[in-house]
Design an enzyme around this catalytic site. Sequence first.
Site, PDB file in Angstrom:
ATOM      1  N   GLN A  16       1.499  -1.211  -0.374  1.00  0.00           N
ATOM      2  CA  GLN A  16       0.230  -0.107  -0.170  1.00  0.00           C
ATOM      3  C   GLN A  16       0.963   1.371   0.120  1.00  0.00           C
ATOM      4  OE1 GLN A  16      -3.673   2.888   2.555  1.00  0.00           O
ATOM      5  NE2 GLN A  16      -2.784   0.328   2.777  1.00  0.00           N
ATOM      6  N   GLU A 138       1.308  -1.271   7.865  1.00  0.00           N
ATOM      7  CA  GLU A 138       1.215  -0.266   9.117  1.00  0.00           C
ATOM      8  C   GLU A 138       0.837   0.590  10.206  1.00  0.00           C
ATOM      9  OE1 GLU A 138      -1.267   2.104   6.109  1.00  0.00           O
ATOM     10  OE2 GLU A 138      -1.462   2.923   9.489  1.00  0.00           O
ATOM     11  N   ASP A 167       0.244   3.844   5.920  1.00  0.00           N
ATOM     12  CA  ASP A 167       0.666   3.446   4.591  1.00  0.00           C
ATOM     13  C   ASP A 167       0.188   4.486   3.415  1.00  0.00           C
ATOM     14  OD1 ASP A 167       1.656   0.877   4.723  1.00  0.00           O
ATOM     15  OD2 ASP A 167       0.051   0.100   5.037  1.00  0.00           O
ATOM     16  N   GLY A 246      -7.734  19.751  19.447  1.00  0.00           N
ATOM     17  CA  GLY A 246      -7.377  20.995  19.066  1.00  0.00           C
ATOM     18  C   GLY A 246      -7.985  22.049  20.848  1.00  0.00           C
ATOM     19  N   GLY A 247      -8.275  23.063  20.585  1.00  0.00           N
ATOM     20  CA  GLY A 247      -7.969  24.360  21.589  1.00  0.00           C
ATOM     21  C   GLY A 247      -9.600  24.595  21.736  1.00  0.00           C
TER      22      GLY A 247
HETATM   23  N1  COA Z   1      12.431  -9.545  -9.676  1.00  0.00           N
HETATM   24  C1  COA Z   1      13.102 -10.418  -8.277  1.00  0.00           C
HETATM   25  N2  COA Z   1      12.956  -9.829  -7.036  1.00  0.00           N
HETATM   26  C2  COA Z   1      12.321  -9.856  -6.480  1.00  0.00           C
HETATM   27  C3  COA Z   1      11.015  -8.388  -7.678  1.00  0.00           C
HETATM   28  C4  COA Z   1      11.200  -8.527  -8.933  1.00  0.00           C
HETATM   29  N3  COA Z   1      10.646  -8.262  -9.769  1.00  0.00           N
HETATM   30  N4  COA Z   1      10.226  -7.584  -6.696  1.00  0.00           N
HETATM   31  C5  COA Z   1      10.440  -7.754  -5.628  1.00  0.00           C
HETATM   32  N5  COA Z   1      11.086  -8.993  -5.191  1.00  0.00           N
HETATM   33  C6  COA Z   1      11.804  -9.534  -4.155  1.00  0.00           C
HETATM   34  C7  COA Z   1      12.952  -8.582  -3.701  1.00  0.00           C
HETATM   35  O1  COA Z   1      13.805  -8.123  -4.047  1.00  0.00           O
HETATM   36  C8  COA Z   1      13.240  -9.794  -2.288  1.00  0.00           C
HETATM   37  O2  COA Z   1      13.576 -10.061  -2.013  1.00  0.00           O
HETATM   38  P1  COA Z   1      15.348 -10.015  -0.978  1.00  0.00           P
HETATM   39  O3  COA Z   1      14.198 -10.758   0.676  1.00  0.00           O
HETATM   40  O4  COA Z   1      16.238 -11.452  -1.601  1.00  0.00           O
HETATM   41  O5  COA Z   1      15.467  -9.656  -1.117  1.00  0.00           O
HETATM   42  C9  COA Z   1      11.577 -10.290  -2.176  1.00  0.00           C
HETATM   43  O6  COA Z   1      11.153 -10.110  -3.198  1.00  0.00           O
HETATM   44  C10 COA Z   1      11.050  -9.614  -1.012  1.00  0.00           C
HETATM   45  O7  COA Z   1      10.703  -8.368  -1.190  1.00  0.00           O
HETATM   46  P2  COA Z   1       9.693  -7.876   0.548  1.00  0.00           P
HETATM   47  O8  COA Z   1      10.083  -6.661   0.467  1.00  0.00           O
HETATM   48  O9  COA Z   1      11.629  -7.983   1.148  1.00  0.00           O
HETATM   49  O10 COA Z   1       8.739  -8.384   0.454  1.00  0.00           O
HETATM   50  P3  COA Z   1       8.222  -9.138   2.031  1.00  0.00           P
HETATM   51  O11 COA Z   1       7.187  -9.596   1.793  1.00  0.00           O
HETATM   52  O12 COA Z   1       8.860 -10.113   2.774  1.00  0.00           O
HETATM   53  O13 COA Z   1       8.245  -8.255   3.051  1.00  0.00           O
HETATM   54  C11 COA Z   1       7.027  -5.234   4.019  1.00  0.00           C
HETATM   55  C12 COA Z   1       6.726  -6.962   2.766  1.00  0.00           C
HETATM   56  C13 COA Z   1       5.988  -4.815   3.473  1.00  0.00           C
HETATM   57  C14 COA Z   1       7.080  -6.023   4.879  1.00  0.00           C
HETATM   58  C15 COA Z   1       8.286  -4.874   3.218  1.00  0.00           C
HETATM   59  O14 COA Z   1       8.408  -5.565   2.170  1.00  0.00           O
HETATM   60  C16 COA Z   1       8.744  -3.639   3.983  1.00  0.00           C
HETATM   61  O15 COA Z   1       9.241  -3.648   5.023  1.00  0.00           O
HETATM   62  N6  COA Z   1       8.853  -2.793   2.868  1.00  0.00           N
HETATM   63  C17 COA Z   1       8.918  -1.677   3.715  1.00  0.00           C
HETATM   64  C18 COA Z   1       7.916  -0.898   4.261  1.00  0.00           C
HETATM   65  C19 COA Z   1       7.111  -0.680   4.293  1.00  0.00           C
HETATM   66  O16 COA Z   1       6.496   0.192   2.832  1.00  0.00           O
HETATM   67  N7  COA Z   1       5.222  -1.659   4.239  1.00  0.00           N
HETATM   68  C20 COA Z   1       4.409  -0.946   3.767  1.00  0.00           C
HETATM   69  C21 COA Z   1       3.719  -2.173   3.080  1.00  0.00           C
HETATM   70  S1  COA Z   1       2.059  -1.588   2.873  1.00  0.00           S
END
Ligand code: COA
Length: 415
Positions: A16, A138, A167, A246-247
């Site tokens: 998001q 979030e 988010d 607020g106030g």
């Molecule tokens: N090609 C190849 N690999 C890809 C890719 C693509 N097009 N798109 C994603 N990937 C890989 C990433 O490189 C990552 O690999 P790695 O772990 O080996 O480095 C993997 O997919 C997963 O990505 P990640 O972001 O770790 O996803 P997740 O599902 O494990 O975590 C979140 C999700 C949201 C918790 C995390 O992305 C996060 O903390 N983001 C930052 C904060 C944020 O925006 N949070 C709110 C989300 S609404």
Amino acid sequence: MKDLEGIKILDFTHVQSGPTCTQLLAWFGADVIKVERPGVGDATRGQLRDIPDVDSLYFTMLNHNKRSVTLNSKSEKGKEILTKFIEECDVMVENFAPGALDRMGFPWERIQEINPRMIYASIKGFGPGAYEDCKVYENVAQCAGGAASTTGMLGSVPTVTGAQIGDSGTGLHLALGIVTALFHREKSGRGQRVTAAMQDGVLNLCRVKLRDQQRLASGALREYSQFGDGIPFGDATPRAGNDSGGGQPGRILRCKGWESDPDSYTYFITQAAVWGNICDVIGKPEWAEDEKFATPDARLPRLNEVFETIEAWTMTKTKFEVMEICNPLNIPVGPILSMKELAEDPSLRKTETVVEVDHPQRGSYLSVGCPIKLSDSVVEVERSPLLGEHTEEILQEVVGLSEDEIAEAKKAGAI
Ligand code: COA
């Protein structure tokens, strides 16, 4: 002409926070190229599905006006293509877990080397510090940014809010950072790194609660209900229930029909400037002169009595009648509107803040359109792309690959 026309955004965002940011930029005319893993895509395509095998509302409502390209940016061929994308695009946006792009082989230094004009924007859960390596969603951001400790009823558990301030709130912050960096690049010719941490974004939106934290040093927060209730304050900003931030003291009050309708309530603000009008409306004209009620300071220890009396009146009216009666008298009130009422609201439909969009798989669905209105730049809300819908056209147009090269990349599993 759209304001951001000609700006190419390499959109590595998912879930998001990041998609909110790039959707706004797409609405203002940027060409947002959403990069997704072949065969997988943004995880939200498949989350909370209401129709089997069809992109979810979660995805379709956060990815309007974008194009989708599939690319495995961890494969050798994929890295080659990603390098070309970085050469051609103006902005790269991502909200992966910390370090994901570095692990792919594209740290900021490398990106700058490939394209010094590139603006590289990221959302993470936390900024540099003890938690910088943590994944964040979030509600974690709401808790870590001060929203949860200050939301909810006094004496009850910390509470998260339905507004996605971690988010979507951080997505908004990042969008402003990107536009500012684009403006900077106009003058300097250089790109830059833009980061927005969700904890910081939430804290920014909780600014008034940090204000109250400091006011505590000078004594009780007199506009909080707990002051009138005689409950002592601790050493941190407490949960304020539905007290106004607020106030001008305000509360949520029951309206006619509250016994069966969970949203039959109004927010009522006892703005000092219209206190006389409030007294007349609620049938207490004598309060306007009574020294116990006449001034804001006198009312503060008696807010319970004030609001109980106002509520005795609001309970005889519907929330819309309260609005109709109070508005001409300049008394600030607002009905508690349900999502159903918002979805059907004719004004929001007219301004396209609520829009109906057609989708080839799901048919027509409701979405929230662009909430920012520019007089010369009308936003047309378009449906979200299917996974990889624009892969070939983007690889040809943006990266300049030939049909043979595209076939080769396909064979190698890179797209
Ligand atoms: N090609 C190849 N690999 C890809 C890719 C693509 N097009 N798109 C994603 N990937 C890989 C990433 O490189 C990552 O690999 P790695 O772990 O080996 O480095 C993997 O997919 C997963 O990505 P990640 O972001 O770790 O996803 P997740 O599902 O494990 O975590 C979140 C999700 C949201 C918790 C995390 O992305 C996060 O903390 N983001 C930052 C904060 C944020 O925006 N949070 C709110 C989300 S609404």
